[in-house]
Design a protein around this motif. Structure first.
Motif, PDB file in Angstrom:
ATOM      1  N   LEU A 229      33.786 -12.145 -15.511  1.00 34.87           N
ATOM      2  CA  LEU A 229      34.061 -11.491 -14.221  1.00 34.87           C
ATOM      3  C   LEU A 229      32.747 -11.157 -13.528  1.00 34.87           C
ATOM      4  O   LEU A 229      31.830 -10.628 -14.144  1.00 34.87           O
ATOM      5  N   LYS A 230      32.702 -11.469 -12.241  1.00 35.61           N
ATOM      6  CA  LYS A 230      31.500 -11.158 -11.475  1.00 35.61           C
ATOM      7  C   LYS A 230      31.954 -10.526 -10.168  1.00 35.61           C
ATOM      8  O   LYS A 230      32.691 -11.151  -9.408  1.00 35.61           O
ATOM      9  N   ASN A 231      31.578  -9.308  -9.940  1.00 37.54           N
ATOM     10  CA  ASN A 231      31.978  -8.563  -8.740  1.00 37.54           C
ATOM     11  C   ASN A 231      33.481  -8.627  -8.477  1.00 37.54           C
ATOM     12  O   ASN A 231      33.917  -8.798  -7.341  1.00 37.54           O
ATOM     13  N   GLY A 232      34.239  -8.516  -9.518  1.00 40.50           N
ATOM     14  CA  GLY A 232      35.686  -8.484  -9.350  1.00 40.50           C
ATOM     15  C   GLY A 232      36.328  -9.842  -9.180  1.00 40.50           C
ATOM     16  O   GLY A 232      37.530  -9.936  -8.938  1.00 40.50           O
ATOM     17  N   GLU A 233      35.540 -10.892  -9.284  1.00 37.74           N
ATOM     18  CA  GLU A 233      36.151 -12.212  -9.160  1.00 37.74           C
ATOM     19  C   GLU A 233      35.944 -13.015 -10.436  1.00 37.74           C
ATOM     20  O   GLU A 233      35.035 -12.742 -11.211  1.00 37.74           O
ATOM     21  N   MET A 234      36.784 -14.012 -10.594  1.00 38.65           N
ATOM     22  CA  MET A 234      36.657 -14.842 -11.782  1.00 38.65           C
ATOM     23  C   MET A 234      35.505 -15.814 -11.580  1.00 38.65           C
ATOM     24  O   MET A 234      35.582 -16.713 -10.744  1.00 38.65           O
ATOM     25  N   ALA A 235      34.429 -15.617 -12.338  1.00 39.12           N
ATOM     26  CA  ALA A 235      33.300 -16.536 -12.189  1.00 39.12           C
ATOM     27  C   ALA A 235      33.479 -17.738 -13.111  1.00 39.12           C
ATOM     28  O   ALA A 235      33.070 -18.847 -12.778  1.00 39.12           O
ATOM     29  N   PHE A 236      34.096 -17.493 -14.255  1.00 37.00           N
ATOM     30  CA  PHE A 236      34.349 -18.613 -15.166  1.00 37.00           C
ATOM     31  C   PHE A 236      35.483 -18.267 -16.125  1.00 37.00           C
ATOM     32  O   PHE A 236      35.599 -17.141 -16.593  1.00 37.00           O
ATOM     33  N   LEU A 237      36.299 -19.256 -16.407  1.00 40.15           N
ATOM     34  CA  LEU A 237      37.351 -19.075 -17.396  1.00 40.15           C
ATOM     35  C   LEU A 237      37.352 -20.286 -18.301  1.00 40.15           C
ATOM     36  O   LEU A 237      37.428 -21.410 -17.831  1.00 40.15           O
ATOM     37  N   GLY A 238      37.225 -20.046 -19.584  1.00 44.85           N
ATOM     38  CA  GLY A 238      37.272 -21.180 -20.499  1.00 44.85           C
ATOM     39  C   GLY A 238      36.499 -20.888 -21.764  1.00 44.85           C
ATOM     40  O   GLY A 238      36.431 -19.748 -22.201  1.00 44.85           O
ATOM     41  N   ASP A 239      35.885 -21.912 -22.278  1.00 43.66           N
ATOM     42  CA  ASP A 239      35.127 -21.826 -23.523  1.00 43.66           C
ATOM     43  C   ASP A 239      34.168 -20.631 -23.515  1.00 43.66           C
ATOM     44  O   ASP A 239      33.409 -20.444 -22.572  1.00 43.66           O
ATOM     45  N   SER A 240      34.197 -19.805 -24.560  1.00 44.30           N
ATOM     46  CA  SER A 240      33.425 -18.564 -24.515  1.00 44.30           C
ATOM     47  C   SER A 240      31.920 -18.812 -24.535  1.00 44.30           C
ATOM     48  O   SER A 240      31.154 -18.055 -23.948  1.00 44.30           O
ATOM     49  N   LYS A 241      31.501 -19.878 -25.196  1.00 39.85           N
ATOM     50  CA  LYS A 241      30.060 -20.174 -25.227  1.00 39.85           C
ATOM     51  C   LYS A 241      29.533 -20.421 -23.815  1.00 39.85           C
ATOM     52  O   LYS A 241      28.480 -19.915 -23.419  1.00 39.85           O
ATOM     53  N   THR A 242      30.305 -21.215 -23.067  1.00 41.84           N
ATOM     54  CA  THR A 242      29.897 -21.514 -21.696  1.00 41.84           C
ATOM     55  C   THR A 242      29.891 -20.240 -20.858  1.00 41.84           C
ATOM     56  O   THR A 242      28.985 -20.018 -20.043  1.00 41.84           O
ATOM     57  N   ALA A 243      30.926 -19.406 -21.057  1.00 39.69           N
ATOM     58  CA  ALA A 243      31.018 -18.166 -20.286  1.00 39.69           C
ATOM     59  C   ALA A 243      29.792 -17.301 -20.534  1.00 39.69           C
ATOM     60  O   ALA A 243      29.191 -16.767 -19.598  1.00 39.69           O
ATOM     61  N   ILE A 244      29.409 -17.185 -21.805  1.00 36.32           N
ATOM     62  CA  ILE A 244      28.262 -16.357 -22.156  1.00 36.32           C
ATOM     63  C   ILE A 244      26.973 -16.952 -21.607  1.00 36.32           C
ATOM     64  O   ILE A 244      26.121 -16.233 -21.069  1.00 36.32           O
ATOM     65  N   ALA A 245      26.873 -18.254 -21.678  1.00 31.72           N
ATOM     66  CA  ALA A 245      25.688 -18.908 -21.142  1.00 31.72           C
ATOM     67  C   ALA A 245      25.556 -18.629 -19.646  1.00 31.72           C
ATOM     68  O   ALA A 245      24.464 -18.320 -19.148  1.00 31.72           O
ATOM     69  N   MET A 246      26.681 -18.708 -18.925  1.00 34.79           N
ATOM     70  CA  MET A 246      26.646 -18.440 -17.482  1.00 34.79           C
ATOM     71  C   MET A 246      26.250 -17.006 -17.210  1.00 34.79           C
ATOM     72  O   MET A 246      25.466 -16.715 -16.306  1.00 34.79           O
ATOM     73  N   TYR A 247      26.835 -16.110 -18.006  1.00 39.44           N
ATOM     74  CA  TYR A 247      26.553 -14.685 -17.842  1.00 39.44           C
ATOM     75  C   TYR A 247      25.069 -14.408 -18.073  1.00 39.44           C
ATOM     76  O   TYR A 247      24.421 -13.713 -17.299  1.00 39.44           O
ATOM     77  N   ASN A 248      24.528 -14.987 -19.121  1.00 36.04           N
ATOM     78  CA  ASN A 248      23.111 -14.791 -19.416  1.00 36.04           C
ATOM     79  C   ASN A 248      22.209 -15.359 -18.331  1.00 36.04           C
ATOM     80  O   ASN A 248      21.197 -14.775 -17.981  1.00 36.04           O
ATOM     81  N   LYS A 249      22.614 -16.504 -17.801  1.00 37.44           N
ATOM     82  CA  LYS A 249      21.807 -17.136 -16.756  1.00 37.44           C
ATOM     83  C   LYS A 249      21.773 -16.254 -15.507  1.00 37.44           C
ATOM     84  O   LYS A 249      20.726 -16.049 -14.903  1.00 37.44           O
ATOM     85  N   ASP A 250      22.949 -15.703 -15.166  1.00 36.22           N
ATOM     86  CA  ASP A 250      23.047 -14.847 -13.979  1.00 36.22           C
ATOM     87  C   ASP A 250      22.214 -13.586 -14.107  1.00 36.22           C
ATOM     88  O   ASP A 250      21.788 -13.003 -13.124  1.00 36.22           O
ATOM     89  N   ASN A 251      22.031 -13.133 -15.319  1.00 37.95           N
ATOM     90  CA  ASN A 251      21.369 -11.850 -15.492  1.00 37.95           C
ATOM     91  C   ASN A 251      19.915 -11.971 -15.920  1.00 37.95           C
ATOM     92  O   ASN A 251      19.297 -10.988 -16.301  1.00 37.95           O
ATOM     93  N   ASP A 252      19.420 -13.144 -15.858  1.00 40.00           N
ATOM     94  CA  ASP A 252      18.022 -13.312 -16.255  1.00 40.00           C
ATOM     95  C   ASP A 252      17.071 -12.831 -15.160  1.00 40.00           C
ATOM     96  O   ASP A 252      17.361 -12.974 -13.996  1.00 40.00           O
TER      97      ASP A 252
END
Lengths: 252, 265
Positions: A229-252
């Motif tokens: 979830l990013k600002n109340g919207e679905m940024a990604f739904l699916g494989d958890s590894k990918t979700a975490i990777a996206m989350y980490n990238k956004d917060n770098d």
């Protein structure tokens, strides 16, 4: 966004469709009759906060599902809506298949009641008959390691003890759906190990677990799928590894 | 319609565990209220006894009101009034104090109310036993008219239930309803025929007999429990209708506001 269909097509445990959640924030106090009367002609600044926007997804029975996102991204609001504590804005719908229990610090427990009374109330609210609760009482207490405090009010308990108790109830009363909102933040290593053991078993028992956590390692380890979830919207739904990777990238 | 109703009742008692749960929560609450400390049950007795002594001194001795059997006369009024205030004032904040139960989706909010009402009713039942005991000592023996009390009790229960639904849902919008209700209850005590003679009350303030449903309930209970008379049926019908309307308003408010309870508090 479509759900990736699992290889084994289990029935749906939770269906979230068109969920939006708007909070009305006002800077004048109008939750008293006095306040309402005095502010009858005052127009305060009221603004709308869109906590969740256009959320759609399914969680399947027996799935361990993770929800990640930064503080204020709407994780807890979404979990509250899924568990039925909050209602979504008009048009949104939640379908739940079975009994559910939300585990958050102290939620679902009365601090004025003893551990034993809480077990009866929660167990019954989860759909158990009193005689079934009598049967599992010992197991619940033992798992929660509260043998010496059964008849003490839980307001005297530490947060870790309360967490252990509610987790133990949810597991033994066989809630079909368990929401874990930052549950592993409290609780010592020994209990965490026991809880994780249960999580692994629950996958076999067809019970659904929804995990909200900042501990990405836990999400990655125990959840196949995750929602970012990013600002109340679905940024990604699916494989958890990918979700975490996206989350980490956004917060770098 | 009767078919649907019977199915509803069936599902309540057999298919789900709602009835069992309501009873369990009611007894837990009753214990919390009266057995909390060792003085608990004693306190439940001391309070009405001291009230009776005080009112007896003021109204019977000082003001010479000349009501026969004033002690048991008072007892009836206080007993019913205490149930009403306990059931209503005790539930104004129920949506806040029982917030922890919202997380369970298969539990209806009305069950939470019902449990609290039943717990107050257990208190009323105990007081009623003490009353019957006291009445016998005073020379007033039970008659078959006591059966009618079931109707009066149903009426009072419905009324208190309705008021508590209304208040607790208004509490979501106006947090100061607690104080406002405290004032209303204070007035209500003196605008009900608890301390003084019901016939004087009815002749001097006839309108209040109809505005204040508790007045009719108290007068009718005295007819039944003290004077060995059937209730005043037209008054009873009026009060029942009154209570039913209050209950329906409360029920509509519950449906409208309580789903938002955990957000509003």
């Amino acid at each position: 966004m479509e759900n990736p269909v699992n290889s084994i097509s289990s029935p749906v445990a939770i269906k979230v469709s068109n969920v939006n959640k708007t909070f009305q924030l006002s800077d004048i106090k109008t939750d008293t009759l006095k306040g309402k009367l005095f502010n009858l002609f005052v127009r305060g600044n009221s603004r709308k906060l869109k906590a969740l926007q256009n959320i759609n997804f399914n969680i399947l029975e027996g799935e361990n599902f993770g929800i990640i996102g930064r503080n204020g991204s709407g994780k807890s609001t979404l979990v509250k809506i899924m568990s039925g504590a909050y209602i979504p804005d008009e048009g949104g719908e939640i379908f739940r298949n079975g009994s559910s229990m939300l585990l958050n610090l102290g939620v679902g427990m009365s601090h004025e009641l003893t551990a034993r009374q809480n077990i009866y109330v929660s167990g019954s609210a989860l759909g158990l008959k009193i005689k079934d609760i009598d049967n599992i009482m010992g197991h619940i207490i033992e798992f929660a390691e509260l043998q010496d405090f059964v008849d003490s009010k839980i307001k005297y308990f530490s947060s870790g003890m309360i967490q252990r108790l509610s987790f133990s109830i949810a597991v033994h009363a066989k809630a079909d759906i368990i929401f874990l909102d930052e549950v592993f933040a409290v609780g010592d290593a020994k209990f965490r190990a026991k809880a994780i053991d249960i999580l692994e078993k629950s996958m076999i028992e067809k019970r659904t677990i929804i995990m909200v956590s900042h501990s990405l390692a836990n999400i990655e380890k125990y959840c196949k799928r995750a929602l970012y979830l990013k600002n109340g919207e679905m940024a990604f739904l699916g494989d958890s590894k990918t979700a975490i990777a996206m989350y980490n990238k956004d917060n770098d | 319609m009767p078919h649907i109703l019977s199915q509803k009742i069936r599902s309540w008692f057999i298919a789900t565990n709602s009835a069992e749960r309501v009873w369990m929560m009611a007894s837990i609450e009753f214990k919390l209220r009266y057995y909390e400390n060792k003085l608990g049950l004693m306190w439940a007795l001391i309070k009405p006894v001291s009230q009776i002594v005080m009112y007896y001194l003021v109204f019977q001795v000082l003001m010479n009101q000349q009501v026969e059997n004033y002690v048991i006369y008072l007892f009836v009024g206080l007993l019913l009034w205490q149930f009403f205030t306990e059931a209503t004032s005790g539930t104004v904040k129920i949506l806040q104090t029982k917030k922890y139960l919202y997380e369970y989706t298969n539990m209806k909010k009305i069950e939470i109310y019902l449990a609290s009402m039943i717990s107050s009713a257990i208190g009323l039942f105990f007081n009623l036993l003490i009353f019957i005991f006291g009445a016998i000592i005073a020379g007033v023996y039970p008659t078959y008219h006591y059966v009618f009390f079931v109707l009066i009790f149903t009426n009072l229960f419905l009324l208190s239930f309705g008021v508590s639904l209304i208040l607790s849902n208004l509490f979501l919008l106006f947090k100061d309803i607690t104080q406002i209700w405290g004032i209303v209850v204070g007035f209500g005590f003196f605008l009900s025929p608890i301390l003084y003679r019901g016939d004087l009350f009815s002749s001097k303030l006839p309108l209040l007999d109809y505005l204040n449903p508790i007045a009719g309930i108290i007068n009718n209970t005295r007819n039944i429990l003290i004077y060995s008379q059937p209730p005043d049926w037209s008054m009873l019908m009026f009060d029942l209708t009154y209570s039913l309307i209050i209950f329906l308003i409360g029920f509509v408010l519950l449906k409208k506001y309580s789903p938002k309870a955990s957000e509003l508090i």
